[in-house]
Design an enzyme around this catalytic site. Structure first.
Site, PDB file in Angstrom:
ATOM      1  N   GLU A 166     104.727  21.364  84.627  1.00 14.03           N
ATOM      2  CA  GLU A 166     105.223  21.702  85.970  1.00 14.03           C
ATOM      3  C   GLU A 166     106.222  20.660  86.483  1.00 14.03           C
ATOM      4  O   GLU A 166     105.982  19.989  87.495  1.00 14.03           O
ATOM      5  CB  GLU A 166     104.070  21.869  86.953  1.00 14.03           C
ATOM      6  CG  GLU A 166     103.258  23.116  86.711  1.00 14.03           C
ATOM      7  CD  GLU A 166     102.417  23.532  87.912  1.00 14.03           C
ATOM      8  OE1 GLU A 166     102.149  22.691  88.781  1.00 14.03           O
ATOM      9  OE2 GLU A 166     102.021  24.708  87.968  1.00 14.03           O
ATOM     10  N   GLU A 322      99.394  29.503  83.322  1.00 16.64           N
ATOM     11  CA  GLU A 322      98.265  29.085  84.167  1.00 16.64           C
ATOM     12  C   GLU A 322      98.059  30.088  85.280  1.00 16.64           C
ATOM     13  O   GLU A 322      99.027  30.598  85.868  1.00 16.64           O
ATOM     14  CB  GLU A 322      98.556  27.750  84.864  1.00 16.64           C
ATOM     15  CG  GLU A 322      98.472  26.528  84.027  1.00 16.64           C
ATOM     16  CD  GLU A 322      98.688  25.285  84.896  1.00 16.64           C
ATOM     17  OE1 GLU A 322      98.349  25.315  86.094  1.00 16.64           O
ATOM     18  OE2 GLU A 322      99.219  24.316  84.367  1.00 16.64           O
TER      19      GLU A 322
END
Ligand code: GLA
Length: 693
Positions: A166, A322
Site C-alpha cells: 500500500e 485484501e
C-alpha cells in the site's frame, strides 16, 4: 520518468502464468507466520487446505525479522514456511518486505524518516516511516530484495512478487531536506530552465519568482495559500517518488526472476497515487478494498473502484489482494460484515473482473495495533461464522475455475485523471465543496443502478469503442486530451460533461476564454460566470425540451452544489434554471458535433433527475445493460470468455429477497444445475450463471 511503461514486456504472459498456476480464481490472504510459534504453522497450512486457500501474501512486514541488523540475515524460518506452503500446494505471492523498515535504519539514518509540511518528523514505532526520496532507504530496500529474490528464485512456492505494501497509505509525501533536493531534480528534468518553471508556476504572482533552483522547496506550511501549480507538481513528484521505489525493487526482481509476475496492492481509492502512471509498470494490478458495512451505499463506491482497477490495464483481470473477512479496527466504530456480506462483496469484485479474492489477514494477531481486525481464522477459532463463511466461499470459487481470465465488456467510459483531481480539490477555488469522488459517484451511481457496465479511463484513452463517455468533473485538461474527446464526438460518439470541467491546463493556468476551455467547441457553449451553491442550497431546474428530465417530476427537478451562467453558441438548451439569479438561463444543453452529440450539465441534478438524464442519454447512445430491469439494490455484471461463454454474476445488496429477470439457458457452475425461473435471490444472495457460447 514514468512514461516508459511495460507494454510489450510480457506482462500479460506473466499474469497468464499466474492464472495457470492457480488453476482458477486465487483465494487466500496475508500470511504473517512470524507472529506465531512454529507449531502453529502446520495447522495453518492444514486449515488453508480446508478453506480452499491456494495463494498467500507472505512476509509483508518481515524486514526486521529477516534482517535484525544491517549485516545479519535470518532466512531459516522463512525457508521452513515456504517449504511448508509448497508441500501444501499453496502458491506464494512473496512480499519484498520493504513497507516497514526495521528500527536500526532510523537509528543509523534518521534522514530516512518522513517529514510533514510543518517540519515535524514521523518517527518509527508504527510502519511506513520512510521518505520515498531517501537513497539510503532505497539502497537498503534493494539490497534486501536482491538477497530475497536470489534465495527464493527457484523455490516451488514462489508464484508472484508483492512489492512494498500500500504505497502512500500513511505517508504519501514528505517535505524534508532530502525531499527538497529530489524535488528540485525532478523539476529540472521537467522544466529544463528556471524561467520555464517560473512561467509554469505563474510566479510573477505574489512576488514568487525564483532566481535559482536552490530557492525552491516542497510546498511547506506557509502563511496562506501556497502556489497551486507548485502543489500540483509536488503531488506529481510525490507519486513518482514512490513509483521510483517500486521500480527500483522491480528492476532487481526482473533481473533475478524474469518470469515471475510483479504487483503491488493499491490502497482503497483515493487521490494519493496517479494510478494511471503506476499501472503500466505492473504485470497485474491489485487492490485492497475496505467498504464500510455500516454504509448502505458502500457497494456502489466499491464497484466504481473495481471498474477502475479493471480499466487500468485495458480490461485485464486484477487481484483483490485484501479485504476484511468481517470487521476492521481502524474506524471509530467497526461493524462486522453481516452474514453473507463478505461473500456478496467478494463476488462483486469477481464480477467486475477480479481473478483473486484475498483477505487481510489469515490468522488474527494476538498483539499489536491490528489485533481487533477480523481475520480468516478469528481469535475464537474455526468454529465461528467467519471461518464457516471463508470455507464456503473458498469452495464456491474453486467450482468456477474457468471464470479466471474472462473479461467484462463496458459500453460506457467515465473519465478520471489524478492531476486534475489534485487541481480540483485545492483551496482558493470558487467552491470548496467540489469533490472528485462525489462527482464520479453522482454520475456512476445511475449507471450502476441500471446495470450498465462502465470503464474508468484516462482522458487520453482511446475511447472510440465506447457508446458513451462521461466526464464528471475534469477541472484540468490539456488541448490534446480535449481534442481526443472532441474527435470522439465528431466521429459519432456521445459525450456527457458536467460543470467546472476544462477550466485549467496541466499547469493550473486558466484556459484562454475560461471554462470549458478547449471543450468549448465540442460542447457548443461558454461559461461566463460561476455561481456555486452553498451547502444544502438548491435551485430549481425545469426542462426546456419536453421529457428531458424524465417523467414523475412534472418537468421540474433540483440542482445542488453549483450553478453558472452559460452562454450557448451552437448548443441548444435541454433544461433551464427556474429559480435564483440565473432563472431562465441554461442548466443543461446539447450540441451536435460532427456525427456525435455532446451534453453539458451546469449544475448537479438531484439523484432521481440524474438517473433519468443518464437513462435517456444511454438510450440515445445505445449503451445498454447486460441484464435489463434489475430490481432496486440488485447488481449484475457479465464476464465474457474468449470462446463466447458468458458468466452472469447477479447480486442482491438488499436485506430482503428479490426476483431477477434472467435469460433462459443458464447453468449454475457451482453445482451444474440448470438455473430455472423464478430467479430468486435471498437477502445478500449471489447467483452465478454460465451461458454456453
Ligand atoms: C491495509 C494494509 C494491511 C492492514 C489492513 C487493515 O490494507 O495493507 O496491512 O493494515 O489495511 O485493514
Amino acid at each position: 520518468m514514468n512514461d516508459r511503461g511495460d507494454r510489450g514486456d510480457r506482462g500479460e504472459e506473466r499474469a497468464a502464468a499466474l492464472r495457470a498456476r492457480l488453476g482458477g480464481i486465487g483465494y487466500g490472504g496475508d500470511y504473517n507466520p512470524e507472529q506465531w510459534p512454529e507449531e502453529v504453522w502446520a495447522e495453518d497450512v492444514r486449515l488453508m487446505a480446508e478453506a480452499g486457500v491456494n495463494l498467500v501474501s507472505l512476509g509483508i512486514f518481515s524486514w526486521a525479522r529477516v534482517q535484525p541488523d544491517p549485516e545479519t540475515f535470518d532466512w531459516g524460518w522463512l525457508d521452513r514456511v515456504m517449504d511448508l506452503l509448497a508441500d501444501g500446494g499453496i502458491a506464494v505471492c512473496l512480499a519484498t518486505m520493504t513497507a516497514s523498515p526495521p528500527p536500526w535504519l532510523a537509528r543509523l539514518h534518521p534522514e530516512t524518516l518522513p517529514v510533514r509540511p510543518d517540519g515535524s518528523v514521523l518517527w518509527p514505532g508504527a510502519r511506513q516511516h520512510f521518505t520515498p526520496s531517501s537513497e539510503v532507504y532505497r539502497d537498503h530496500a534493494t539490497r534486501l530484495v536482491e538477497r530475497l529474490a536470489t534465495r527464493y528464485a527457484r523455490h516451488p512456492a514462489l508464484a508472484a512478487w508483492h512489492v512494498g505494501n500500500e504505497y502512500g497509505c500513511h505517508v504519501s509525501a514528505s517535505y524534508g531536506e532530502v525531499d527538497a533536493v529530489a524535488f528540485r531534480g525532478w523539476l529540472r528534468r521537467r522544466y529544463g530552465t528556471i524561467d520555464a518553471l517560473n512561467e509554469a508556476w505563474s510566479t510573477t504572482f505574489w512576488s514568487q519568482r525564483y532566481a535559482a533552483w536552490d530557492e525552491i522547496t516542497p510546498p511547506r506550511q506557509a502563511p496562506t495559500f501556497p502556489n497551486p501549480a507548485q502543489r500540483i507538481d509536488f503531488r506529481r513528484f510525490s507519486s513518482d517518488a514512490l513509483l521510483e521505489c517500486f521500480l527500483a525493487e522491480k528492476e532487481v526482481l526482473r533481473r533475478v526472476t524474469p518470469d515471475v509476475p510483479v504487483t503491488t496492492n493499491f490502497v482503497p481509492l483515493r487521490d494519493t497515487l496517479d494510478l494511471h502512471a503506476w499501472a503500466r509498470h505492473e504485470d497485474v494490478v491489485s487492490y485492497d478494498s475496505y467498504p464500510d458495512p455500516a454504509d448502505p451505499g458502500a457497494h456502489v463506491a466499491a464497484a466504481f473502484a473495481f471498474d477502475l482497477l479493471r480499466s487500468l490495464k485495458g480490461g485485464a483481470p486484477w487481484l483483490l489482494l485484501e479485504q476484511a473477512p468481517a470487521a476492521v479496527n481502524w474506524r471509530r466504530v467497526n461493524r462486522p460484515k453481516a452474514p453473507g456480506q463478505m461473500r456478496l462483496w467478494s463476488w462483486q469484485a469477481v464480477g467486475r473482473g477480479a481473478d483473486a479474492v484475498m483477505f487481510f489477514q489469515w490468522r488474527a494477531s494476538a498483539g499489536g495495533a491490528e489485533k481487533y481486525h477480523s481475520a480468516m481464522v478469528p481469535h475464537a477459532g474455526t468454529g465461528t461464522r467467519t471461518f464457516a463463511e471463508v470455507r464456503e466461499l473458498g469452495r464456491e470459487l474453486a467450482a468456477v475455475p474457468d471464470l479466471a481470465g474472462t473479461r467484462v465488456r463496458a459500453p460506457v467510459a467515465l473519465v478520471l485523471d489524478w492531476p486534475s483531481w489534485w487541481g480540483l480539490e485545492q483551496d482558493s477555488h470558487p467552491s470548496a465543496l467540489l469533490r472528485q469522488q462525489e462527482a464520479n459517484l453522482a454520475h456512476y451511481a445511475p449507471l450502476f443502478a441500471a446495470g450498465v457496465a462502465c470503464d474508468v479511463v484516462h482522458p487520453s484513452a482511446e475511447v472510440s469503442g465506447y457508446r458513451l463517455v462521461v466526464v464528471p468533473n475534469l477541472y484540468m485538461i490539456t488541448e490534446r486530451d480535449a481534442a481526443n474527446l472532441a474527435g470522439y464526438v465528431r466521429g459519432g460518439g456521445h459525450l456527457l460533461v458536467s460543470f467546472f470541467s476544462g477550466v485549467a491546463d496541466d499547469r493550473d493556468r486558466v484556459h484562454p476564454g475560461g471554462a470549458p476551455g478547449p471543450l468549448a467547441d465540442v460542447l457548443g457553449l461558454r461559461v461566463a460566470e460561476f455561481w456555486p451553491l452553498a451547502k444544502d442550497e438548491h435551485v430549481e431546474i425545469e426542462e426546456a425540451e419536453p421529457g428531458w428530465l424524465g417523467s414523475g417530476f412534472g418537468g421540474v427537478a433540483h440542482g445542488s452544489l453549483w450553478s453558472e451562467e452559460v452562454r450557448l453558441d451552437a448548443a441548444s438548451p435541454l433544461a433551464t434554471f427556474a429559480s435564483g439569479v440565473l432563472a431562465g438561463r441554461p442548466a443543461a444543453a446539447r450540441n451536435r458535433h460532427g456525427t456525435g452529440i455532446a451534453y453539458y450539465l451546469a449544475t448537479r441534478p438531484d439523484p432521481a433527475a440524474m438517473a433519468s438524464i443518464l437513462a435517456r442519454i444511454c438510450r440515445e447512445a445505445g449503451a445498454a445493460p447486460d441484464l435489463p430491469d434489475l430490481p432496486e439494490g440488485a447488481e449484475s455484471v457479465v464476464r465474457h470468455a474468449a470462446d463466447g461463454t458468458r458468466f452472469a454474476i447477479v447480486l442482491n445488496h438488499n436485506d430482503k429477497p428479490v426476483t431477477v429477470p434472467l435469460p433462459p439457458g443458464g447453468v449454475d457452475p457451482r453445482d451444474g444445475t440448470d438455473v430455472v425461473p423464478p430467479y430468486r435471490l435471498d437477502a445478500r444472495g449471489v447467483l452465478v450463471v454460465r451461458y454456453p457460447a
